[in-house]
Design a protein around this motif. Structure first.
Motif, PDB file in Angstrom:
ATOM      1  N   GLN A 110      44.712  40.205  62.788  1.00 34.53           N
ATOM      2  CA  GLN A 110      44.239  40.149  61.411  1.00 34.53           C
ATOM      3  C   GLN A 110      42.898  39.409  61.349  1.00 34.53           C
ATOM      4  O   GLN A 110      41.961  39.855  60.681  1.00 34.53           O
ATOM      5  CB  GLN A 110      45.248  39.411  60.512  1.00 34.53           C
ATOM      6  CG  GLN A 110      46.580  40.089  60.361  1.00 34.53           C
ATOM      7  CD  GLN A 110      46.615  41.078  59.225  1.00 34.53           C
ATOM      8  OE1 GLN A 110      45.620  41.335  58.559  1.00 34.53           O
ATOM      9  NE2 GLN A 110      47.773  41.657  58.994  1.00 34.53           N
ATOM     10  N   ASP A 134      40.696  46.695  51.277  1.00 33.12           N
ATOM     11  CA  ASP A 134      41.650  47.800  51.367  1.00 33.12           C
ATOM     12  C   ASP A 134      41.482  48.630  52.632  1.00 33.12           C
ATOM     13  O   ASP A 134      42.383  49.384  53.007  1.00 33.12           O
ATOM     14  CB  ASP A 134      41.527  48.722  50.149  1.00 33.12           C
ATOM     15  CG  ASP A 134      42.019  48.078  48.858  1.00 33.12           C
ATOM     16  OD1 ASP A 134      42.718  47.044  48.926  1.00 33.12           O
ATOM     17  OD2 ASP A 134      41.688  48.615  47.780  1.00 33.12           O
ATOM     18  N   CYS A 140      51.328  43.482  58.658  1.00 36.71           N
ATOM     19  CA  CYS A 140      51.950  42.152  58.651  1.00 36.71           C
ATOM     20  C   CYS A 140      53.373  42.314  58.140  1.00 36.71           C
ATOM     21  O   CYS A 140      53.584  42.587  56.960  1.00 36.71           O
ATOM     22  CB  CYS A 140      51.161  41.194  57.753  1.00 36.71           C
ATOM     23  SG  CYS A 140      51.950  39.581  57.555  1.00 36.71           S
ATOM     24  N   TYR A 145      49.954  39.487  52.716  1.00 40.27           N
ATOM     25  CA  TYR A 145      48.700  40.145  52.357  1.00 40.27           C
ATOM     26  C   TYR A 145      47.891  39.421  51.271  1.00 40.27           C
ATOM     27  O   TYR A 145      46.672  39.315  51.405  1.00 40.27           O
ATOM     28  CB  TYR A 145      48.940  41.602  51.968  1.00 40.27           C
ATOM     29  CG  TYR A 145      49.503  42.426  53.096  1.00 40.27           C
ATOM     30  CD1 TYR A 145      48.739  42.702  54.229  1.00 40.27           C
ATOM     31  CD2 TYR A 145      50.798  42.907  53.048  1.00 40.27           C
ATOM     32  CE1 TYR A 145      49.244  43.450  55.270  1.00 40.27           C
ATOM     33  CE2 TYR A 145      51.314  43.665  54.090  1.00 40.27           C
ATOM     34  CZ  TYR A 145      50.536  43.929  55.196  1.00 40.27           C
ATOM     35  OH  TYR A 145      51.045  44.674  56.234  1.00 40.27           O
ATOM     36  N   ARG A 149      44.080  38.198  52.098  1.00 40.37           N
ATOM     37  CA  ARG A 149      42.910  38.592  51.315  1.00 40.37           C
ATOM     38  C   ARG A 149      42.145  37.354  50.819  1.00 40.37           C
ATOM     39  O   ARG A 149      40.917  37.319  50.872  1.00 40.37           O
ATOM     40  CB  ARG A 149      43.326  39.492  50.159  1.00 40.37           C
ATOM     41  CG  ARG A 149      43.822  40.854  50.635  1.00 40.37           C
ATOM     42  CD  ARG A 149      44.474  41.639  49.518  1.00 40.37           C
ATOM     43  NE  ARG A 149      43.508  42.284  48.654  1.00 40.37           N
ATOM     44  CZ  ARG A 149      43.078  43.529  48.802  1.00 40.37           C
ATOM     45  NH1 ARG A 149      43.516  44.282  49.795  1.00 40.37           N
ATOM     46  NH2 ARG A 149      42.200  44.046  47.963  1.00 40.37           N
TER      47      ARG A 149
END
Length: 159
Positions: A110, A134, A140, A145, A149
């Protein structure tokens, strides 16, 4: 057996393996680099995301025979060394600040994908957007999420 020479996290390495062995297995099983995780092995989950010559890629999908001696592979273990200073990379700091990790399995991939995304967006001279976020396809299982972000936005301000 062929010998392959390339760079991993700033060091030149030489491995004797067949050309079609995927780089993920070379990193993990031969070189002992454990940051890139094995998730699916078919370039879908993105748990192994690393950088090659500064750009995100998935070593589970790249045969070691495709690498050249001048190629630089950077994994999560070497990410902090790509910036000045003695601490973590700004994206790694953001991950800690936003308490992103739960199990942590997908986090190296990530982070590496996020660093590449921010680099590309900054090269275009703009701020990161929801549309940009997006485009990330790293899976994950813990579902962090929203924190991912937030951390990417925060990390991008310091990169």
């Amino acid at each position: 057996m062929p010998t392959h020479t390339f760079r991993v996290n700033g060091e030149t390495v030489r491995v004797d393996v067949e050309n079609d062995v995927r780089l993920l297995w070379v990193l993990r099983d031969i070189l002992g680099v454990r940051g890139p995780k094995y998730g699916c092995g078919i370039n879908v989950c993105k748990a192994c995301t690393s950088h090659i010559n500064g750009k995100a890629f998935n070593p589970c999908a790249v045969p070691v025979g495709d690498l050249r001696p001048e190629d630089e592979v950077t994994t999560i273990e070497g990410l902090a060394d790509t910036v000045e200073g003695d601490g973590l990379h700004p994206m790694q700091d953001a991950w800690v600040e936003h308490d992103v990790a739960q199990c942590g399995y997908c986090q190296p991939g990530q982070i590496m994908a996020a660093v590449d995304l921010v680099r590309r967006v900054k090269e275009e001279g703009r701020a990161i957007s929801d549309v940009d976020l997006d485009t990330l396809r790293n899976i994950c299982r813990c579902g962090t999420y929203p924190r991912i972000r937030d951390a990417i936005r925060s990390g991008s301000e310091k990169m």
